[in-house]
Write an enzyme that holds these catalytic residues in place. Structure first.
Site, mmCIF file in Angstrom:
data_model
loop_
_atom_site.group_PDB
_atom_site.id
_atom_site.type_symbol
_atom_site.label_atom_id
_atom_site.label_comp_id
_atom_site.label_asym_id
_atom_site.label_seq_id
_atom_site.Cartn_x
_atom_site.Cartn_y
_atom_site.Cartn_z
ATOM 1 N N GLU A 112 -41.066 -42.302 27.330
ATOM 2 C CA GLU A 112 -42.039 -42.982 26.464
ATOM 3 C C GLU A 112 -42.448 -44.259 27.190
ATOM 4 O O GLU A 112 -41.692 -45.226 27.236
ATOM 5 C CB GLU A 112 -41.408 -43.312 25.100
ATOM 6 C CG GLU A 112 -40.839 -42.109 24.349
ATOM 7 C CD GLU A 112 -41.910 -41.132 23.873
ATOM 8 O OE1 GLU A 112 -43.103 -41.448 23.966
ATOM 9 O OE2 GLU A 112 -41.538 -40.035 23.431
ATOM 10 N N LEU A 113 -43.639 -44.255 27.773
ATOM 11 C CA LEU A 113 -44.026 -45.336 28.696
ATOM 12 C C LEU A 113 -45.132 -46.220 28.104
ATOM 13 O O LEU A 113 -45.340 -46.235 26.903
ATOM 14 C CB LEU A 113 -44.443 -44.720 30.028
ATOM 15 C CG LEU A 113 -43.416 -43.734 30.635
ATOM 16 C CD1 LEU A 113 -43.930 -43.149 31.936
ATOM 17 C CD2 LEU A 113 -42.069 -44.392 30.844
ATOM 18 N N GLU A 163 -51.971 -52.494 30.675
ATOM 19 C CA GLU A 163 -51.285 -52.759 29.412
ATOM 20 C C GLU A 163 -51.112 -54.265 29.254
ATOM 21 O O GLU A 163 -50.678 -54.945 30.182
ATOM 22 C CB GLU A 163 -49.906 -52.089 29.421
ATOM 23 C CG GLU A 163 -49.111 -52.378 28.171
ATOM 24 C CD GLU A 163 -47.794 -51.607 28.112
ATOM 25 O OE1 GLU A 163 -47.006 -51.697 29.066
ATOM 26 O OE2 GLU A 163 -47.556 -50.936 27.096
ATOM 27 N N GLY A 165 -39.866 -47.438 28.087
ATOM 28 C CA GLY A 165 -40.059 -48.672 28.849
ATOM 29 C C GLY A 165 -41.358 -48.608 29.613
ATOM 30 O O GLY A 165 -42.250 -47.813 29.301
ATOM 31 N N SER A 166 -41.444 -49.428 30.641
ATOM 32 C CA SER A 166 -42.702 -49.550 31.373
ATOM 33 C C SER A 166 -42.934 -48.337 32.265
ATOM 34 O O SER A 166 -41.990 -47.633 32.651
ATOM 35 C CB SER A 166 -42.673 -50.818 32.233
ATOM 36 O OG SER A 166 -41.600 -50.724 33.148
ATOM 37 N N CYS A 194 -45.938 -50.733 22.122
ATOM 38 C CA CYS A 194 -46.640 -49.811 23.018
ATOM 39 C C CYS A 194 -47.892 -49.252 22.360
ATOM 40 O O CYS A 194 -48.844 -48.900 23.043
ATOM 41 C CB CYS A 194 -45.703 -48.677 23.408
ATOM 42 S SG CYS A 194 -44.881 -48.002 21.967
HETATM 43 P P1 NAD Z 1 -38.897 -52.207 31.279
HETATM 44 O O1 NAD Z 1 -39.462 -50.990 31.896
HETATM 45 O O2 NAD Z 1 -38.916 -53.463 32.035
HETATM 46 O O3 NAD Z 1 -37.364 -51.956 30.861
HETATM 47 C C1 NAD Z 1 -37.007 -50.873 30.023
HETATM 48 C C2 NAD Z 1 -35.578 -50.479 30.320
HETATM 49 O O4 NAD Z 1 -35.514 -49.889 31.625
HETATM 50 C C3 NAD Z 1 -34.603 -51.643 30.351
HETATM 51 O O5 NAD Z 1 -33.378 -51.254 29.754
HETATM 52 C C4 NAD Z 1 -34.429 -51.903 31.835
HETATM 53 O O6 NAD Z 1 -33.219 -52.551 32.126
HETATM 54 C C5 NAD Z 1 -34.468 -50.485 32.376
HETATM 55 N N1 NAD Z 1 -34.825 -50.323 33.794
HETATM 56 C C6 NAD Z 1 -35.691 -51.044 34.527
HETATM 57 N N2 NAD Z 1 -35.753 -50.566 35.793
HETATM 58 C C7 NAD Z 1 -34.917 -49.506 35.852
HETATM 59 C C8 NAD Z 1 -34.535 -48.596 36.880
HETATM 60 N N3 NAD Z 1 -35.029 -48.673 38.119
HETATM 61 N N4 NAD Z 1 -33.648 -47.615 36.592
HETATM 62 C C9 NAD Z 1 -33.139 -47.507 35.341
HETATM 63 N N5 NAD Z 1 -33.445 -48.353 34.330
HETATM 64 C C10 NAD Z 1 -34.331 -49.342 34.577
HETATM 65 O O7 NAD Z 1 -39.658 -52.369 29.862
HETATM 66 P P2 NAD Z 1 -39.590 -53.574 28.835
HETATM 67 O O8 NAD Z 1 -40.282 -54.756 29.427
HETATM 68 O O9 NAD Z 1 -38.208 -53.745 28.318
HETATM 69 O O10 NAD Z 1 -40.457 -52.974 27.627
HETATM 70 C C11 NAD Z 1 -41.835 -52.981 27.617
HETATM 71 C C12 NAD Z 1 -42.406 -51.654 28.067
HETATM 72 O O11 NAD Z 1 -41.887 -50.596 27.262
HETATM 73 C C13 NAD Z 1 -43.920 -51.588 27.892
HETATM 74 O O12 NAD Z 1 -44.504 -50.990 29.010
HETATM 75 C C14 NAD Z 1 -44.093 -50.717 26.659
HETATM 76 O O13 NAD Z 1 -45.321 -50.042 26.570
HETATM 77 C C15 NAD Z 1 -42.957 -49.767 26.821
HETATM 78 N N6 NAD Z 1 -42.657 -49.156 25.523
HETATM 79 C C16 NAD Z 1 -43.084 -47.886 25.309
HETATM 80 C C17 NAD Z 1 -42.859 -47.302 24.068
HETATM 81 C C18 NAD Z 1 -43.316 -45.887 23.782
HETATM 82 O O14 NAD Z 1 -42.918 -45.343 22.766
HETATM 83 N N7 NAD Z 1 -44.135 -45.289 24.616
HETATM 84 C C19 NAD Z 1 -42.202 -48.017 23.056
HETATM 85 C C20 NAD Z 1 -41.790 -49.324 23.337
HETATM 86 C C21 NAD Z 1 -42.018 -49.891 24.577
#
Ligand code: NAD
Length: 505
Positions: free
Chosen positions: A276-277, A404, A256-257, A310
């Site tokens: 994986e961010l 990003e 995620g982010s 990502c």
């Molecule tokens: P996000 O960070 O908003 O959410 C990802 C997940 O984290 C969701 O399930 C969300 O509910 C959860 N989450 C959010 N805050 C949390 C907390 N405080 N505690 C626990 N869980 C929490 O990301 P998104 O908008 O769904 O996806 C986009 C992001 O993901 C982009 O930054 C992208 O680069 C990244 N991403 C990275 C990869 C990689 O392989 N590096 C792959 C895909 C996406």
């Protein structure tokens, strides 16, 4: 029980997308969670899942209350004990059966992905098609888990003693996933964690929980025992945060982010992290590059899944002598991308996950244009649909080159030489993927060594991944590697054993 009209549900959902309400009604749940081996509608508010293109409710999903999270954690502890007694052959057989089940409902899963996430049907089918093979790779890893013997006799004290390592599961693993590949990235977490012998609790993205929860259910249908595989839904800062902070959890595998990753690490305490961010991946086009191939790869790498990847190609540095020709070749390709309804056969690029996200992307594009970048094509948006965009002459300090983007725009800038290209490619807080186009093997080798990222592509854009390969970033893009073999290592621990001879004193 309260009932609402469909128009009312849609309006509530639109408001939710704009951040006014987290939506929510009490009846008509379509998708349940999986807690302690049972389907559960949970004690949390039901959440409306929107089709990003039409901005209409497609399904409602249960969500977890704090009590549900506690129940899942208790079940996971019991599940971890069951997994510790489950032979590798049985874990592998379950993974093989899940692979068969995914293949059997591939088309349904693909359509679910289109509805919840908005990628085109072709992209969704390709996403689903990768999952059975990925799960079979995980099954193979379950069978290969092994330790080693350790030499102990470097000094006299160790002579006659035998050292061993055993590779053992960590116990309870929490898997938290983003919206952009709602099935594939879930499979990259559940498969290795289960293969390694752990109990897993999945918390998929709030916007796109349907295909991920379905995968957790398929594990149960394939024979995973109660508590060994669970799926919870709900908001990250509540359900996800409660899971991450709990001491019974031994490992968090998160995609995620960067900001959510930071919050998780801050709350979690002493645990294993596989993170994986985010990223803003660079691509270098050397003067000797095959420009047609480079343009074709950039038109895929910058705009697949509407740039919501990502490893999307975001910052392109082109040697001055071929800058104009590359831009022309890229523009020709990008102008052929058809943005629209992702279910239609002619559409090659779908919408962003929400209109709010399109506004955010527009802000970054406007910032670049305001700083002197030239909008070669695109730049406009309507609702969640953002036109495929190329920005040329992008200034180094623009947000497009620092942050990003996660949208369908590529920023291009001319550089005087390869040294400048490498320096600018490395001028990022992130380090996930990078690509170079060159016919000179020495330039490619230099790039491979000098670029500070986790995955390097030679003669392709950053957007390429085989599910078998180690995959993950450095710098602010994360910690640790995914890919079945690497992830199994991340989600196991080494236990060291020493055998002493009978008369050892
Ligand atoms: P996000 O960070 O908003 O959410 C990802 C997940 O984290 C969701 O399930 C969300 O509910 C959860 N989450 C959010 N805050 C949390 C907390 N405080 N505690 C626990 N869980 C929490 O990301 P998104 O908008 O769904 O996806 C986009 C992001 O993901 C982009 O930054 C992208 O680069 C990244 N991403 C990275 C990869 C990689 O392989 N590096 C792959 C895909 C996406």
């Amino acid at each position: 029980m309260t009932y609402y009209s469909v128009q009312c549900l849609n309006e509530l959902a639109r408001l939710a997308r704009r951040g006014f309400v987290i939506a929510i009604w009490e009846s008509g749940l379509d998708m349940q969670m999986l807690i302690a081996g049972e389907e559960s509608s949970g004690g949390g508010p039901a959440v409306a899942i929107l089709d990003p293109f039409h901005e209409e409710v497609v399904e409602t999903v249960a969500s977890a209350s704090p009590g549900d999270v506690e129940r899942a954690l208790n079940a996971a502890v019991a599940g971890a004990a069951l997994m510790a007694r489950t032979p590798a052959g049985e874990r592998a057989a379950i993974l093989e059966r899940v692979a068969d089940l995914v293949a059997a409902e591939a088309e349904e899963l693909a359509r679910t992905i289109v509805q919840e996430q908005g990628k085109t049907l072709g992209e969704a089918r390709r996403e689903v098609d990768r999952v059975p093979a990925l799960l079979r790779l995980c099954a193979g890893e379950a069978l290969r888990l092994s330790g080693e013997t350790v030499p102990l006799d470097q000094g006299p004290d160790g002579v006659g003693r035998l050292g061993l390592t055993l590779r053992v599961p960590v116990g309870v693993v929490v898997a938290i996933t983003p919206f952009n590949y709602p099935l594939l990235l879930v499979a990259h977490k559940l498969g290795p964690a289960f293969a390694a012998g752990n109990a897993v609790i999945l918390k998929p993205a709030t916007e796109t929980p349907l295909s991920g929860l379905r995968l957790a259910q398929l594990f149960a249908e394939a024979g995973a025992q109660a508590g060994t595989m669970q799926g919870l839904a709900g908001a990250g800062p509540s359900v996800g945060a409660q899971l991450c902070a709990d001491d019974r959890v031994r490992a968090i595998t998160f995609t995620g982010s960067e900001s959510a990753g930071q919050a998780i690490v801050a709350a979690a305490g002493v645990k294993h992290f596989l993170l994986e961010l985010g990223a803003n991946c660079p691509l270098v086009i050397a003067a000797d590059a095959d420009l047609e191939q480079a343009a074709a790869a950039t038109a895929i790498g910058g705009y697949s899944n509407a740039g919501q990847a990502c490893i999307s190609a975001q910052r392109v540095f082109v040697e001055q002598s071929v800058y104009g020709d590359f831009l022309d070749a890229l523009t020709e390709r990008v102008s052929k991308i058809v943005a629209g309804d992702p279910m239609m056969a002619e559409t090659t690029m779908g919408p962003l996950i929400s209109a709010q996200e399109a506004e955010r992307v527009a802000g970054i594009v406007a910032d670049a244009a305001g700083g002197g970048a030239r909008v070669v094509c695109g730049g406009e948006h309507s609702g969640s649909l953002f036109a495929p965009t190329i920005l040329a002459d992008v200034p180094a300090d623009s947000r497009l080159f620092r942050e990003e983007l996660f949208g369908p725009a590529v920023g291009v800038a001319a550089v005087d030489d390869i040294d400048e290209a490498f320096a600018r490619a490395n001028a990022s807080a992130y380090g996930l993927g990078a690509g170079i186009f060159t016919k000179n093997v020495h330039t490619a080798l230099r790039f491979m060594r000098e670029i500070d990222v986790g995955v390097v592509q030679v003669n392709w854009s950053p957007l390429w991944r085989a599910d078998s390969m180690p995959y993950g970033g450095v710098k602010r893009s994360g910690i640790g590697k995914e890919g079945p073999r690497a992830a199994v290592e991340e989600l196991t621990e080494l236990k060291t054993v020493v055998f002493h001879p009978p008369a050892s004193l």
